[in-house]
Scaffold this motif. Structure first.
Motif, PDB file in Angstrom:
ATOM      1  N   GLY A 106       0.820  -1.214   0.000  1.00 44.39           N
ATOM      2  CA  GLY A 106       0.000   0.000   0.000  1.00 44.39           C
ATOM      3  C   GLY A 106       0.847   1.253   0.000  1.00 44.39           C
ATOM      4  O   GLY A 106       0.430   2.298   0.509  1.00 44.39           O
ATOM      5  N   SER A 158      -4.897  -3.170   3.072  1.00 48.10           N
ATOM      6  CA  SER A 158      -4.789  -2.202   1.988  1.00 48.10           C
ATOM      7  C   SER A 158      -6.167  -1.699   1.569  1.00 48.10           C
ATOM      8  O   SER A 158      -6.964  -2.444   0.989  1.00 48.10           O
ATOM      9  CB  SER A 158      -4.087  -2.828   0.783  1.00 48.10           C
ATOM     10  N   GLU A 159      -6.428  -0.444   1.874  1.00 48.34           N
ATOM     11  CA  GLU A 159      -7.699   0.153   1.445  1.00 48.34           C
ATOM     12  C   GLU A 159      -7.770   0.216  -0.073  1.00 48.34           C
ATOM     13  O   GLU A 159      -8.844   0.035  -0.665  1.00 48.34           O
ATOM     14  CB  GLU A 159      -7.846   1.552   2.035  1.00 48.34           C
ATOM     15  N   ASP A 160      -6.636   0.453  -0.724  1.00 46.14           N
ATOM     16  CA  ASP A 160      -6.608   0.528  -2.188  1.00 46.14           C
ATOM     17  C   ASP A 160      -7.079  -0.789  -2.816  1.00 46.14           C
ATOM     18  O   ASP A 160      -7.865  -0.787  -3.763  1.00 46.14           O
ATOM     19  CB  ASP A 160      -5.193   0.848  -2.680  1.00 46.14           C
ATOM     20  N   TYR A 161      -6.600  -1.905  -2.265  1.00 44.36           N
ATOM     21  CA  TYR A 161      -6.981  -3.208  -2.804  1.00 44.36           C
ATOM     22  C   TYR A 161      -8.472  -3.463  -2.581  1.00 44.36           C
ATOM     23  O   TYR A 161      -9.172  -3.958  -3.472  1.00 44.36           O
ATOM     24  CB  TYR A 161      -6.148  -4.313  -2.152  1.00 44.36           C
ATOM     25  N   CYS A 197     -10.839  -1.288  -2.339  1.00 42.78           N
ATOM     26  CA  CYS A 197     -11.602  -0.437  -3.255  1.00 42.78           C
ATOM     27  C   CYS A 197     -11.542  -0.960  -4.690  1.00 42.78           C
ATOM     28  O   CYS A 197     -12.520  -0.848  -5.443  1.00 42.78           O
ATOM     29  CB  CYS A 197     -11.090   1.001  -3.186  1.00 42.78           C
ATOM     30  N   GLU A 198     -10.400  -1.559  -5.078  1.00 41.07           N
ATOM     31  CA  GLU A 198     -10.297  -2.163  -6.411  1.00 41.07           C
ATOM     32  C   GLU A 198     -11.285  -3.314  -6.555  1.00 41.07           C
ATOM     33  O   GLU A 198     -11.936  -3.478  -7.598  1.00 41.07           O
ATOM     34  CB  GLU A 198      -8.876  -2.671  -6.651  1.00 41.07           C
ATOM     35  N   LYS A 207     -14.757  -1.950  -6.890  1.00 38.72           N
ATOM     36  CA  LYS A 207     -14.944  -1.439  -8.250  1.00 38.72           C
ATOM     37  C   LYS A 207     -15.238  -2.578  -9.215  1.00 38.72           C
ATOM     38  O   LYS A 207     -16.105  -2.460 -10.100  1.00 38.72           O
ATOM     39  CB  LYS A 207     -13.696  -0.676  -8.698  1.00 38.72           C
ATOM     40  N   GLU A 228     -18.412   2.616  -0.738  1.00 36.09           N
ATOM     41  CA  GLU A 228     -18.279   1.943  -2.026  1.00 36.09           C
ATOM     42  C   GLU A 228     -19.621   1.472  -2.591  1.00 36.09           C
ATOM     43  O   GLU A 228     -19.677   0.860  -3.653  1.00 36.09           O
ATOM     44  CB  GLU A 228     -17.320   0.757  -1.900  1.00 36.09           C
ATOM     45  N   ALA A 262      -6.127  -8.475   0.485  1.00 33.78           N
ATOM     46  CA  ALA A 262      -5.912  -7.083   0.897  1.00 33.78           C
ATOM     47  C   ALA A 262      -5.156  -6.982   2.205  1.00 33.78           C
ATOM     48  O   ALA A 262      -4.812  -5.880   2.642  1.00 33.78           O
ATOM     49  CB  ALA A 262      -7.260  -6.369   1.029  1.00 33.78           C
ATOM     50  N   SER A 320      -2.940   3.208   2.556  1.00 36.37           N
ATOM     51  CA  SER A 320      -3.444   3.650   1.262  1.00 36.37           C
ATOM     52  C   SER A 320      -2.525   4.719   0.708  1.00 36.37           C
ATOM     53  O   SER A 320      -2.272   5.735   1.365  1.00 36.37           O
ATOM     54  CB  SER A 320      -4.871   4.218   1.393  1.00 36.37           C
ATOM     55  N   ASN A 321      -1.997   4.481  -0.495  1.00 38.85           N
ATOM     56  CA  ASN A 321      -1.146   5.467  -1.170  1.00 38.85           C
ATOM     57  C   ASN A 321      -0.014   5.979  -0.285  1.00 38.85           C
ATOM     58  O   ASN A 321       0.261   7.184  -0.236  1.00 38.85           O
ATOM     59  CB  ASN A 321      -1.995   6.641  -1.665  1.00 38.85           C
TER      60      ASN A 321
END
Length: 427
Positions: free
Chosen positions: A14, A33-36, A38-39, A42, A76, A295, A406-407
């Motif tokens: 992340g 991982s918040e990014d994962y 959210c992916e 999506k 989400e 994640a 995240s990021n």
């Protein structure tokens, strides 16, 4: 502002240096991982919700549930499936919209049913006739009408561990299609003053890499829909097809994209409904592990290293069975890396031992790693599902903290337990 260059020998997750996370928060440490996440959400929207009309997705929160996770899932645009009063209470405290909650469970208590009714839970998946009668009486007392689905055991055997196979005839979950039980249940539901039967639910098992079980179950359920329409005039409005979509843990696992399962489910429902001249119901999926499993990672610090000549080398870590019971329960295997020695040659063979007073507290046998020393950081991958949620205090070991990344930014979402916290309920 000083720019900090990434350290090539360290593992980043992340966008964060995991070695620094271990220093900052201590170990054992769950990192999500918040990014994962959210992916994955999506992917659910693009390949299921937007692709097909009259569809819904709910997150099977037993995989990993915190108030922060509730907030992410709500943002989400996905619902939540809960299986206990504690999970429902977590969603309530997080301000999650109750109309987007589905409440499961094979033996819901009176207290749990009262909580669900009082707070207007969107759907209750009824597991048996006892629960149906109890729910109707509670709803009547509160002056409410509750929407339900019946959980059906379709009699489908899935190729997975027996402890996570749920769709076979001999299952503690759901109403079997043997005998006249389901007919009796549907008639009772229709005749119940405070119940509105919306349709059916099934779940064939977990960690599946093949869609054949879902296809078989769908065909059985659509036939049930037709039988109930012809025999008593019941029109099924909703069909919940569960989850169980597999993820990658270890070599040999061939995870599939969501559409591999959902396209097959939707095409089969469409074909079968056309065959029986039925209207397409609203279709619901319940991914849990699939959404959060990959994640998450868990960080450990190496302590003792015990070499038994010509037998085995045991590497002791500061966690084990309490924070990850899956190896002991299912023989689960994980990929493991050394976070601070990413560019070193793997020339040692070790067995990773947990710190519990149990011979079975082994998290990984025969692992190839660089030469290890006390203080090295081990990372177990794909621990986002059923690790934090199944963690215990065995041996009076406090549960780890949970950090969301995240990021390149990290934030604490669950504090590490203290010894004082362990004794909070003791007199």
């Amino acid at each position: 502002m000083k720019v900090i260059e990434p350290i090539s020998s360290h593992f980043y997750f992340g966008g964060c240096d995991t070695v620094q996370l271990a220093k900052k928060y201590g170990t054992p440490l769950y990192v999500m991982s918040e990014d994962y996440i959210c992916e994955r959400c999506k992917e659910i929207r693009e390949d299921f919700l937007k692709k097909y009309e009259n569809t819904k997705a709910v997150y099977a929160s037993k995989a990993f549930l915190t108030m922060e996770m509730c907030r992410i899932i709500e943002r989400e645009g996905i619902g939540i499936d809960v299986v206990s009063g504690g999970e429902l209470y977590t969603a309530l405290k997080a301000g999650f919209p109750m109309e987007k909650v589905i409440f499961h469970g094979n033996n819901k208590t009176l207290e749990e049913i009262e909580m669900a009714v009082k707070n207007n839970v969107g759907r209750i998946v009824v597991d048996n006739l006892y629960e149906l009668e109890l729910l109707n009486s509670v709803a009547q007392a509160f002056g409410k009408k509750m929407k339900i689905l019946f959980r059906i055991t379709p009699g489908v055997d899935s190729h997975t561990h027996k402890y996570i196979s749920t769709g076979q005839v001999d299952s503690k979950f759901g109403i079997p299609l043997k005998g006249n039980i389901i007919n009796e249940a549907i008639k009772k539901a229709i005749d119940s003053s405070n119940i509105e039967l919306m349709g059916f639910h099934f779940h064939v098992g977990s960690q599946l890499f093949d869609n054949s079980s879902h296809i078989k179950a769908v065909k059985i359920l659509v036939k049930l829909m037709n039988d109930m329409k012809e025999s008593i005039g019941f029109i099924t409005k909703e069909l919940n097809t569960g989850g169980g979509f597999g993820i990658y843990y270890f070599e040999g696992d061939e995870s599939k994209p969501l559409r591999y399962f959902t396209d097959a489910i939707m095409e089969t429902i469409k074909e079968e409904c056309h065959k029986y001249d039925l209207l397409m119901p609203t279709v619901i999926i319940e991914p849990g592990r699939w959404l959060v499993g990959e994640a998450g990672i868990t960080l450990y610090t190496v302590g003792s290293i015990k070499e038994i000549p010509n037998v085995r080398t045991y590497v002791g870590i500061d966690g084990g069975m309490p924070d990850n019971p899956r190896p002991a329960l299912y023989g689960a295997k994980y990929e493991v890396i050394v976070a601070n020695k990413m560019n070193q040659e793997k020339n040692s063979l070790v067995t990773v031992a947990g710190k519990c007073c149990e011979s079975g507290d082994i998290l990984r046998y025969d692992l190839k790693v660089p030469k290890l020393e006390a203080g090295d950081i081990l990372i177990f991958k794909s621990t986002g599902a059923y690790n934090y949620s199944m963690a215990s205090n065995y041996n009076k070991i406090p549960r780890p903290a949970v950090v969301m990344v995240s990021n390149g930014i990290d934030r604490l979402i669950v504090k590490r337990e203290t010894y004082e916290y362990l004794l909070r309920n003791e007199l």
